[in-house]
Design a protein around this motif. Structure first.
Motif, PDB file in Angstrom:
ATOM      1  N   GLY A 120       0.812  -1.220   0.000  1.00  0.00           N
ATOM      2  CA  GLY A 120       0.000   0.000   0.000  1.00  0.00           C
ATOM      3  C   GLY A 120       0.838   1.260   0.000  1.00  0.00           C
ATOM      4  N   SER A 121       1.833   1.321  -0.864  1.00  0.00           N
ATOM      5  CA  SER A 121       2.732   2.471  -0.919  1.00  0.00           C
ATOM      6  C   SER A 121       1.988   3.740  -1.312  1.00  0.00           C
ATOM      7  CB  SER A 121       3.867   2.217  -1.911  1.00  0.00           C
ATOM      8  OG  SER A 121       4.671   1.131  -1.493  1.00  0.00           O
ATOM      9  N   THR A 122       2.380   4.853  -0.678  1.00  0.00           N
ATOM     10  CA  THR A 122       1.774   6.154  -0.979  1.00  0.00           C
ATOM     11  C   THR A 122       2.824   7.165  -1.436  1.00  0.00           C
ATOM     12  OG1 THR A 122       1.990   6.802   1.348  1.00  0.00           O
ATOM     13  CG2 THR A 122      -0.098   5.802   0.675  1.00  0.00           C
ATOM     14  N   ASP A 123       4.039   6.691  -1.693  1.00  0.00           N
ATOM     15  CA  ASP A 123       5.143   7.598  -2.018  1.00  0.00           C
ATOM     16  C   ASP A 123       5.418   7.700  -3.514  1.00  0.00           C
ATOM     17  OD1 ASP A 123       6.174   5.096  -2.504  1.00  0.00           O
ATOM     18  OD2 ASP A 123       7.984   5.363  -1.281  1.00  0.00           O
ATOM     19  N   GLU A 124       4.514   7.156  -4.338  1.00  0.00           N
ATOM     20  CA  GLU A 124       4.640   7.210  -5.803  1.00  0.00           C
ATOM     21  C   GLU A 124       5.807   6.368  -6.329  1.00  0.00           C
ATOM     22  OE1 GLU A 124       2.342   8.772  -7.699  1.00  0.00           O
ATOM     23  OE2 GLU A 124       1.324   9.188  -5.794  1.00  0.00           O
ATOM     24  N   SER A 125       6.355   5.486  -5.503  1.00  0.00           N
ATOM     25  CA  SER A 125       7.500   4.670  -5.951  1.00  0.00           C
ATOM     26  C   SER A 125       7.065   3.474  -6.778  1.00  0.00           C
ATOM     27  CB  SER A 125       8.308   4.195  -4.740  1.00  0.00           C
ATOM     28  OG  SER A 125       7.533   3.344  -3.906  1.00  0.00           O
ATOM     29  N   THR A 126       5.776   3.139  -6.750  1.00  0.00           N
ATOM     30  CA  THR A 126       5.324   1.935  -7.449  1.00  0.00           C
ATOM     31  C   THR A 126       4.315   2.261  -8.551  1.00  0.00           C
ATOM     32  OG1 THR A 126       3.648   1.571  -5.718  1.00  0.00           O
ATOM     33  CG2 THR A 126       5.754   0.411  -5.481  1.00  0.00           C
ATOM     34  N   THR A 127       4.497   3.385  -9.195  1.00  0.00           N
ATOM     35  CA  THR A 127       3.617   3.701 -10.322  1.00  0.00           C
ATOM     36  C   THR A 127       3.880   2.723 -11.462  1.00  0.00           C
ATOM     37  OG1 THR A 127       5.174   5.254 -11.330  1.00  0.00           O
ATOM     38  CG2 THR A 127       3.620   6.144  -9.713  1.00  0.00           C
TER      39      THR A 127
END
Length: 260
Positions: free
Chosen positions: A59-66
């Motif tokens: 559930g990443s929210t840091d835009e690292s897994t776009t």
């Protein structure tokens, strides 16, 4: 796929998935790893890996897994957790997806750029040789523990590894290392029952190591490296409450709380 007796799979989304290329996959577990993940993937793409790269995102929210970023770094599939739960939940998601897709085995690794990704193919070689649980170790010949915090070494050497060795009957040396691999045979075995929803956090790693050995599956350690950056230790485990929880979980697992 013939599903095992216990098959409780957490809710998740397949954000994107490319064609299956290899017989094995390497699953990278992440949540807000930022540039650490990107540096790790850059290293992985320079290797001739015998595995498809899969991200299991908590559930990443840091835009690292776009999607655009991960596809540019040769990621085959992105799985996104859609319910509560920590590492164990992410692992069950990845294992269920991998088994349904027909992979012969799964290598697992953290996405924080601490592990020696150049050893990924070594895990696959051991799976091909017939091993079911392959444990990476920094403490056997060829392995390296770089800048490991003293507190973690003490906990591992005096408590964690001795307990798991005693209960499992296998001479593990690096029981806190999450760089591992599992065979399809082990993951689908009814006597392991790895898809039960009791597994939500670190107990999953402990359970798999202990019961793979206790139930007679072929286990082996192989040398790997794990490097911590200098200075303050980056961790998602709180220093007091988190560590107490880890110890309690370890003891509960060793006492058989999560056994079938």
């Amino acid at each position: 796929m013939i599903k095992p007796k216990y098959y409780e799979v957490p809710s998740y989304e397949i954000v994107f998935s490319e064609e299956k290329i290899h017989d094995y996959c390497v699953v990278v577990f992440v949540i807000n790893e930022g540039e650490k993940l990107h540096r790790q993937l850059d290293k992985m793409t320079k290797l001739s890996l015998s595995a498809d790269i899969v991200i299991s995102d908590g559930g990443s929210t840091d835009e690292s897994t776009t999607e655009q970023t991960l596809k540019s770094k040769a990621v085959n599939t992105l799985l996104l957790k859609k319910e509560a739960g920590k590492l164990g939940t992410q692992m069950r998601i990845a294992f269920s997806w991998a088994m349904e897709r027909g992979y012969k085995g799964v290598v697992v690794i953290d996405g924080n750029n601490k592990d020696s990704v150049e050893n990924i193919n070594d895990f696959i070689e051991r799976l091909e040789e017939g091993y079911d649980h392959v444990q990476g170790s920094r403490f056997i010949p060829g392995g390296k523990a770089i800048n490991t915090p003293i507190s973690r070494l003490i906990g591992l050497k005096l408590l964690h590894a001795p307990l798991i060795r005693y209960v499992s009957g296998f001479k593990y040396t690096d029981t806190t290392n999450g760089f591992r691999a599992y065979s399809r045979k082990l993951l689908l075995a009814d006597d392991m029952a790895v898809f039960r929803d009791v597994f939500k956090s670190y107990e999953y790693h402990y359970y798999l190591a202990i019961n793979a050995a206790k139930n007679g599956y072929r286990c082996v350690e192989i040398p790997v490296s794990r490097a911590y950056p200098e200075g303050k230790v980056p961790t998602k485990i709180s220093p007091i409450k988190g560590n107490i929880s880890v110890i309690k979980t370890l003891v509960d697992t060793c006492r058989g709380k999560f056994d079938v």
